[in-house]
Design a protein around this motif. Structure first.
Motif, PDB file in Angstrom:
ATOM      1  N   GLY A 118       0.831  -1.197   0.000  1.00 13.75           N
ATOM      2  CA  GLY A 118       0.000   0.000   0.000  1.00 13.75           C
ATOM      3  C   GLY A 118       0.864   1.244   0.000  1.00 13.75           C
ATOM      4  N   ARG A 119       0.275   2.370  -0.293  1.00 11.99           N
ATOM      5  CA  ARG A 119       1.025   3.620  -0.240  1.00 11.99           C
ATOM      6  C   ARG A 119       1.370   3.945   1.220  1.00 11.99           C
ATOM      7  N   LYS A 120       2.517   4.600   1.418  1.00 14.31           N
ATOM      8  CA  LYS A 120       3.000   4.873   2.772  1.00 14.31           C
ATOM      9  C   LYS A 120       1.948   5.584   3.606  1.00 14.31           C
ATOM     10  N   SER A 121       1.325   6.583   3.030  1.00 14.12           N
ATOM     11  CA  SER A 121       0.349   7.372   3.781  1.00 14.12           C
ATOM     12  C   SER A 121      -0.868   6.532   4.156  1.00 14.12           C
ATOM     13  N   VAL A 122      -1.261   5.603   3.283  1.00  9.35           N
ATOM     14  CA  VAL A 122      -2.428   4.758   3.555  1.00  9.35           C
ATOM     15  C   VAL A 122      -2.132   3.780   4.682  1.00  9.35           C
ATOM     16  N   LEU A 123      -0.967   3.138   4.631  1.00  3.35           N
ATOM     17  CA  LEU A 123      -0.614   2.187   5.683  1.00  3.35           C
ATOM     18  C   LEU A 123      -0.434   2.893   7.026  1.00  3.35           C
ATOM     19  N   ALA A 124       0.086   4.119   6.999  1.00  2.00           N
ATOM     20  CA  ALA A 124       0.267   4.868   8.244  1.00  2.00           C
ATOM     21  C   ALA A 124      -1.080   5.277   8.829  1.00  2.00           C
ATOM     22  N   ARG A 125      -2.028   5.606   7.957  1.00  2.00           N
ATOM     23  CA  ARG A 125      -3.346   6.057   8.409  1.00  2.00           C
ATOM     24  C   ARG A 125      -4.231   4.903   8.838  1.00  2.00           C
ATOM     25  N   GLY A 126      -4.142   3.757   8.121  1.00  2.00           N
ATOM     26  CA  GLY A 126      -5.039   2.636   8.380  1.00  2.00           C
ATOM     27  C   GLY A 126      -6.433   2.927   7.855  1.00  2.00           C
ATOM     28  N   ASN A 127      -7.402   2.081   8.207  1.00  2.00           N
ATOM     29  CA  ASN A 127      -8.798   2.288   7.828  1.00  2.00           C
ATOM     30  C   ASN A 127      -8.949   2.468   6.321  1.00  2.00           C
ATOM     31  N   ALA A 128      -8.415   1.487   5.554  1.00  2.00           N
ATOM     32  CA  ALA A 128      -8.466   1.561   4.096  1.00  2.00           C
ATOM     33  C   ALA A 128      -9.096   0.295   3.532  1.00  2.00           C
ATOM     34  N   PRO A 129      -9.742   0.383   2.360  1.00  2.00           N
ATOM     35  CA  PRO A 129     -10.258  -0.840   1.721  1.00  2.00           C
ATOM     36  C   PRO A 129      -9.118  -1.837   1.500  1.00  2.00           C
ATOM     37  N   THR A 130      -9.359  -3.104   1.807  1.00  2.00           N
ATOM     38  CA  THR A 130      -8.300  -4.116   1.758  1.00  2.00           C
ATOM     39  C   THR A 130      -8.760  -5.321   0.949  1.00  2.00           C
ATOM     40  N   VAL A 131      -7.917  -5.767   0.044  1.00  2.00           N
ATOM     41  CA  VAL A 131      -8.156  -6.986  -0.730  1.00  2.00           C
ATOM     42  C   VAL A 131      -7.169  -8.039  -0.259  1.00  2.00           C
ATOM     43  N   GLN A 132      -7.676  -9.199   0.147  1.00  2.32           N
ATOM     44  CA  GLN A 132      -6.817 -10.317   0.531  1.00  2.32           C
ATOM     45  C   GLN A 132      -6.859 -11.341  -0.601  1.00  2.32           C
ATOM     46  N   TYR A 133      -5.683 -11.675  -1.117  1.00  2.00           N
ATOM     47  CA  TYR A 133      -5.577 -12.499  -2.325  1.00  2.00           C
ATOM     48  C   TYR A 133      -4.724 -13.723  -2.019  1.00  2.00           C
ATOM     49  N   ALA A 134      -5.130 -14.885  -2.533  1.00  2.00           N
ATOM     50  CA  ALA A 134      -4.343 -16.095  -2.282  1.00  2.00           C
ATOM     51  C   ALA A 134      -4.532 -17.077  -3.423  1.00  2.00           C
ATOM     52  N   TYR A 135      -3.623 -18.046  -3.482  1.00  2.00           N
ATOM     53  CA  TYR A 135      -3.727 -19.127  -4.450  1.00  2.00           C
ATOM     54  C   TYR A 135      -3.499 -20.446  -3.731  1.00  2.00           C
ATOM     55  N   GLY A 136      -4.129 -21.507  -4.193  1.00  2.00           N
ATOM     56  CA  GLY A 136      -4.137 -22.756  -3.445  1.00  2.00           C
ATOM     57  C   GLY A 136      -3.234 -23.864  -3.886  1.00  2.00           C
ATOM     58  N   GLY A 137      -2.068 -23.920  -3.298  1.00  2.00           N
ATOM     59  CA  GLY A 137      -1.294 -25.141  -3.175  1.00  2.00           C
ATOM     60  C   GLY A 137      -0.684 -25.778  -4.394  1.00  2.00           C
ATOM     61  N   PHE A 138      -0.619 -27.118  -4.364  1.00  2.00           N
ATOM     62  CA  PHE A 138       0.005 -27.976  -5.380  1.00  2.00           C
ATOM     63  C   PHE A 138       1.470 -27.611  -5.590  1.00  2.00           C
ATOM     64  N   LEU A 139       2.123 -27.066  -4.559  1.00  2.00           N
ATOM     65  CA  LEU A 139       3.520 -26.666  -4.627  1.00  2.00           C
ATOM     66  C   LEU A 139       3.773 -25.630  -5.719  1.00  2.00           C
ATOM     67  N   ALA A 140       2.747 -24.864  -6.065  1.00  2.00           N
ATOM     68  CA  ALA A 140       2.874 -23.838  -7.109  1.00  2.00           C
ATOM     69  C   ALA A 140       2.452 -22.503  -6.524  1.00  2.00           C
ATOM     70  N   ALA A 141       3.318 -21.916  -5.723  1.00  2.00           N
ATOM     71  CA  ALA A 141       2.998 -20.644  -5.083  1.00  2.00           C
ATOM     72  C   ALA A 141       2.858 -19.537  -6.121  1.00  2.00           C
ATOM     73  N   THR A 142       1.910 -18.638  -5.897  1.00  2.00           N
ATOM     74  CA  THR A 142       1.815 -17.428  -6.700  1.00  2.00           C
ATOM     75  C   THR A 142       2.882 -16.466  -6.207  1.00  2.00           C
ATOM     76  N   LEU A 143       3.837 -16.160  -7.044  1.00  2.00           N
ATOM     77  CA  LEU A 143       4.976 -15.364  -6.613  1.00  2.00           C
ATOM     78  C   LEU A 143       4.685 -13.869  -6.729  1.00  2.00           C
ATOM     79  N   PRO A 144       5.384 -13.031  -5.953  1.00  2.00           N
ATOM     80  CA  PRO A 144       5.128 -11.580  -5.955  1.00  2.00           C
ATOM     81  C   PRO A 144       5.723 -10.899  -7.189  1.00  2.00           C
ATOM     82  N   VAL A 145       5.122 -11.175  -8.346  1.00  2.00           N
ATOM     83  CA  VAL A 145       5.612 -10.601  -9.599  1.00  2.00           C
ATOM     84  C   VAL A 145       5.155  -9.153  -9.743  1.00  2.00           C
TER      85      VAL A 145
END
Length: 211
Positions: A118-145
């Protein structure tokens, strides 16, 4: 994940908590193998682009949620110099964007790595819309591209929200190895995979109560 054979040693690229690492491995006169880290950026994706061919030098690529794909030349000289030789154009402005790697503790005690962006000011302020994203297993992690497609939630972070990436969603007890059947519907691991996602959310709420 990848091993390249050089003139007198090896170059290894691997994942540590879903973050790319690289080391140069040489054999000492006493016959012991000694690994020396290659000084490249952290919290991203590393790949060996070229190595071997009668030399111990190597070229490696790096990208992260905020850094476009960049090529580095890693010299095998004693000072271990690493030189940036090429980078792709940036797709977005990210100079004020922060990426942090944190860990949630699962119900079985496993530490689950995740990234907060997130942007520095947003993380410092808090109270922001948040998306939690994940991928499931099979030894194939979604990498931080850096950029995969417009649907990736990291673009919400650039617009003023917060993105949380749990990059390898699987049963916490199998975080370091999972059999495919464990995540199928009805299998014991299917329910526990969702537990990892929930543990991540609970850990985030405990640290950032306003996000």
């Amino acid at each position: 994940e990848t091993v390249a054979v050089g003139k007198t040693g090896l170059v290894l690229q691997y994942l540590e908590n879903v973050s790319g690492k690289a080391v140069r491995v040489l054999r000492t006169p006493q016959g012991e193998w000694r690994a020396t880290p290659i000084a490249l950026p952290a919290k991203g994706v590393l790949k060996i682009a070229s190595a071997g061919g009668g030399t111990d030098d190597a070229m490696l690529s790096f990208e992260s949620l905020t850094s476009p794909l960049t090529l580095y030349y890693a010299s095998a000289s004693t000072n271990g110099a690493v030189e940036q030789i090429f980078t792709t154009p940036a797709a977005y402005e990210a100079t004020d964007v922060v990426v942090e790697q944190r860990f949630a503790t699962s119900t079985d005690g496993t530490r689950i790595p995740y990234f907060v962006m997130g942007r520095k000011s947003v993380l410092a302020r808090g109270n922001a819309p948040t998306v939690q994203y994940a991928y499931g297993g099979f030894l194939a992690a979604t990498l931080p591209v850096y950029y995969e497609d417009p649907s990736r939630p990291q673009h919400g972070a650039l617009a003023g929200g917060v993105e949380v990436e749990l990059l390898e969603l699987q049963p916490p007890r199998l975080h370091h190895g999972v059999w495919r059947g464990e995540l199928e519907d009805g299998a014991p691991g299917h329910r526990l995979a969702g537990a990892g996602f929930a543990d991540d959310a609970h850990g985030l709420a405990a640290v950032d109560a306003d996000v």
